[in-house]
Design a protein around this motif. Structure first.
Motif, short mmCIF file in Angstrom:
data_model
loop_
_atom_site.label_atom_id
_atom_site.label_comp_id
_atom_site.label_asym_id
_atom_site.label_seq_id
_atom_site.Cartn_x
_atom_site.Cartn_y
_atom_site.Cartn_z
N SER A 200 0.81 -1.22 0.00
CA SER A 200 0.00 0.00 0.00
C SER A 200 0.84 1.27 0.00
CB SER A 200 -0.97 -0.01 1.18
OG SER A 200 -0.25 -0.23 2.36
N HIS B 105 -5.40 -15.29 15.44
CA HIS B 105 -4.54 -14.18 15.04
C HIS B 105 -3.49 -14.71 14.06
CE1 HIS B 105 -2.13 -10.51 16.69
NE2 HIS B 105 -2.77 -10.25 15.57
N ALA B 106 -3.27 -13.97 12.98
CA ALA B 106 -2.28 -14.41 11.99
C ALA B 106 -1.50 -13.20 11.51
CB ALA B 106 -2.98 -15.09 10.82
N THR C 106 2.10 -8.60 2.18
CA THR C 106 1.89 -8.68 0.73
C THR C 106 3.07 -9.44 0.08
OG1 THR C 106 0.68 -6.62 0.75
CG2 THR C 106 1.61 -7.28 -1.36
N GLN D 192 1.57 -13.19 17.48
CA GLN D 192 1.34 -13.36 16.03
C GLN D 192 1.43 -14.83 15.63
OE1 GLN D 192 2.48 -10.53 17.27
NE2 GLN D 192 0.96 -9.22 16.34
N ASP E 246 9.41 -5.51 10.61
CA ASP E 246 8.70 -5.70 11.88
C ASP E 246 9.71 -6.05 12.98
OD1 ASP E 246 6.08 -5.24 11.01
OD2 ASP E 246 5.93 -7.27 10.21
N LYS F 122 -4.87 -0.39 8.37
CA LYS F 122 -3.81 -0.25 9.39
C LYS F 122 -3.82 1.17 9.95
CE LYS F 122 -0.84 -3.02 6.58
NZ LYS F 122 -1.23 -4.36 6.96
P1 ADP Z 1 1.63 -2.86 3.66
O1 ADP Z 1 2.99 -3.34 4.09
O2 ADP Z 1 1.53 -2.46 2.26
O3 ADP Z 1 0.99 -1.91 4.64
P2 ADP Z 1 0.70 -5.53 4.14
O4 ADP Z 1 -0.71 -5.95 4.24
O5 ADP Z 1 1.61 -6.29 3.34
O6 ADP Z 1 0.63 -4.08 3.66
O7 ADP Z 1 1.25 -5.31 5.61
C1 ADP Z 1 2.19 -6.13 6.21
C2 ADP Z 1 2.46 -5.59 7.57
O8 ADP Z 1 1.25 -5.52 8.33
C3 ADP Z 1 3.37 -6.46 8.40
O9 ADP Z 1 4.72 -6.22 8.09
C4 ADP Z 1 3.00 -6.03 9.81
O10 ADP Z 1 3.67 -4.84 10.19
C5 ADP Z 1 1.54 -5.72 9.70
N1 ADP Z 1 0.77 -6.88 10.17
C6 ADP Z 1 0.18 -7.85 9.45
N2 ADP Z 1 -0.44 -8.74 10.25
C7 ADP Z 1 -0.23 -8.33 11.52
C8 ADP Z 1 -0.60 -8.82 12.81
N3 ADP Z 1 -1.33 -9.91 12.97
N4 ADP Z 1 -0.17 -8.13 13.89
C9 ADP Z 1 0.56 -7.01 13.76
N5 ADP Z 1 0.93 -6.49 12.58
C10 ADP Z 1 0.55 -7.14 11.48
#
Ligand code: ADP
Length: 547
Positions: free
Chosen positions: A184, A323-324, A328, A358, A418, A524
């Motif tokens: 995004s 929770h998962a 992308t 997670q 992360d 987010k």
């Molecule tokens: P973008 O990076 O484009 O915002 P993504 O959907 O690929 O979109 O986002 C991935 C990021 O979303 C992860 O690196 C993490 O920071 C966050 N994320 C995804 N799932 C979780 C979760 N269950 N808990 C916390 N953060 C999460």
């Protein structure tokens, strides 16, 4: 002697197998879609397979060659599922455009991807018209839900009719591209990833496993997560592979419409970002007796952290929240937080602690975390470092974007951005995104931990904690809080609530009440917006409502 060479067929892992299986093994299973006018379309797996194959032939006839990108701009419904299978079967790469982005961003992404054909819902034509001119020459196919098809465009139904049975489909290799998504772009330009047939097949097989999402042909699965967001987390492919009934909500993603569809279609499994579930639990709690039929529902929640308090509220009602975590760039499944049996029997606290982490890695996903100097850290539940991943469905580069190659380490691992801890049971806990962690006096404070604790306060609806510059400590936390209607909260009350779990130096220095937490197109928290909004914050100033 080639004695050790396996004597097993070299059988390609392609989506075509899953498509054929829909008709061969589960021909009468249902795909149910809600149209924009809320009427319901029901078709069988066999019909869906036939239509996807017609689409594939029509695309070949329209000149689509292996690797060509074909875009979709569509809600979740059966025609989009036909694209999920039909475009790859034509040798094309299905590029799902994120309709929640601004027209300028979508135009940039469609141009960067060089999309040749755009398949668009008629109800999304007003959005499409805003960026259509920015794209290179392409054809437009309109999925009709009642509106007229504008001049210069063709109807999806007419387009399918051009897919004559004698048009040959290409041989597909398992390493061919099948689908594509862009991140995004919360951190710079949006970047695209092309998934392979092999990666998607393996992702589906693993995702459906009992200790992953646990899909079966007895399930009725409704993906709330949009089909333009990281392949709807692979749910459409994994669900059709297992022969589950599939239900699509179309554009109706409000809590009341979703709950109505859950009950009407007897949905057993769903998935979406935390904000969707927050809305649903609030509705349920207003009149629990009315929603008894929802007991037993399983959901997967990801995309951002599911607040532990929300997981508990669902559990109290009899709905399981799994929770998962994923990205992308990872197709997107990385970890899921099922609780192992020996951890589930150690009391409620421990059980919910694990539910809100997670989770552990999916089979074939390797994890490690490293500190700022590149040292690999121990899985002790305490050492914080950046999570790195590798595996058969994880991107090895971005599409036409070499500037971002530094996301991959020299030995091929992908840097997720992360910040995590990992424990001796293999559970990952995200403490922050690297850009959101609060660096205070040489120590790190997890904004996510603070948010979760604040959202556990009964007066709070939502909260985001951001790092702001501080003359003495570099950065300090500011809590941006959305209160529930009619509630109030003072700094002293918040401190009292937080000091159970946090040291004094970790507590937010200030709090500010806001009307809502700004969110990205995929739900987010958009902390950058809050950081900009409060960039001139005067620490210790009178508490005030943000104007
Ligand atoms: P973008 O990076 O484009 O915002 P993504 O959907 O690929 O979109 O986002 C991935 C990021 O979303 C992860 O690196 C993490 O920071 C966050 N994320 C995804 N799932 C979780 C979760 N269950 N808990 C916390 N953060 C999460």
């Amino acid at each position: 002697m080639a004695g050790s060479v396996a004597t097993i067929m070299d059988y390609p892992l392609t989506l075509n197998h899953l498509l054929g299986r829909m008709k061969d093994v589960y021909p009468t299973q249902e795909v149910v879609s809600q149209r924009p006018d809320k009427s319901v379309l029901r078709q069988t797996y066999a019909e869906t397979c036939d239509r996807a194959e017609k689409l594939a032939r029509a695309l070949v006839k329209a000149g689509v060659k292996k690797g060509d990108r074909v875009a979709t701009l569509a809600w979740n419904h059966s025609a989009h599922l036909e694209c999920y299978y039909g475009i790859p079967a034509a040798g094309g790469v299905m590029h799902t455009l994120n309709l929640r982005l601004g027209p300028a961003d979508i135009g940039y992404i469609a141009t960067h991807a060089d999309d040749r054909i755009v398949i668009v819902d008629d109800v999304l034509l007003p959005l499409y018209e805003q960026f259509r001119d920015r794209m290179p020459a392409h054809r437009t196919v309109v999925i009709p839900f009642g509106g007229p098809v504008p001049d210069g465009m063709e109807s999806y139904e007419d387009f399918l009719e051009t897919g004559d049975a004698d048009i040959a489909l290409p041989e597909i290799d398992e390493t061919d591209g099948c689908a594509m998504c862009y991140t995004s772009g919360t951190t710079g330009d949006p970047k695209g990833v092309i998934y392979s047939h092999r990666g998607m097949v393996l992702h589906s097989m693993v995702g459906a496993q009992p200790d992953m999402l646990n899909f079966s042909m007895n399930d009725c699965i409704l993906p709330v997560v949009p089909m333009f967001h990281a392949n709807a987390w692979g749910i459409p492919y994994a669900a059709t592979m297992t022969g589950a009934k599939l239900v699509f909500p179309g554009p109706h993603l409000d809590a009341d419409s979703l709950i109505a569809q859950f009950i009407e279609e007897k949905v057993t499994f769903s998935g979406g970002v935390p904000t969707v579930w927050l809305g649903i639990i609030q509705t349920i709690e207003k009149d629990p007796a009315k929603y008894e039929a929802l007991r037993g529902l399983r959901t997967v929640v990801g995309g951002s952290a599911a607040p532990p308090a929300v997981i508990r509220r669902f559990q109290d009602f009899g709905i399981t929240v799994l929770h998962a975590w994923g990205m992308t760039e990872m197709s997107p499944l990385g970890t899921v937080a099922n609780v192992k049996p020996h951890l589930a029997t150690q009391g409620e606290e421990i059980y919910f602690d694990y539910r809100s982490k997670q989770g552990y890695a999916a089979p074939f996903v390797d994890l490690r975390h490293r500190d700022g100097d590149g040292n690999i850290l121990p899985w002790d539940g305490e050492s914080m470092g950046e999570l790195e991943v590798r595996g058969p469905w994880i991107a090895s580069s971005y599409f036409n974007y070499p500037e971002a190659d530094d996301r991959w380490s020299d030995d091929g691992w992908f840097r997720t951005g992360d910040i995590v801890t990992m424990d001796s049971e293999g559970y990952v806990q995200i403490t922050d995104r690297s850009k959101d962690v609060i660096k205070s006096g040489g120590e790190w404070i997890s904004s996510v931990d603070l948010e979760n604790a604040i959202m556990g306060h009964p007066a709070v609806k939502e909260a985001a904690v951001i790092a702001l510059p501080h003359t003495k400590w570099d950065e300090r936390p500011l809590a941006c809080i959305v209160l529930k209607d009619g509630e109030s909260l003072t700094k002293a009350e918040l401190d009292r609530h937080l000091s159970i779990d946090f040291a004094k130096w970790q507590l937010p220095d200030d709090l500010v009440m806001i009307e809502e937490v700004p969110k990205t197109s995929t739900g987010k928290f958009q902390k950058l917006t809050l950081r900009n909004r409060f960039a001139d914050w005067q620490w210790g100033a009178d508490r005030r409502m943000a104007g």
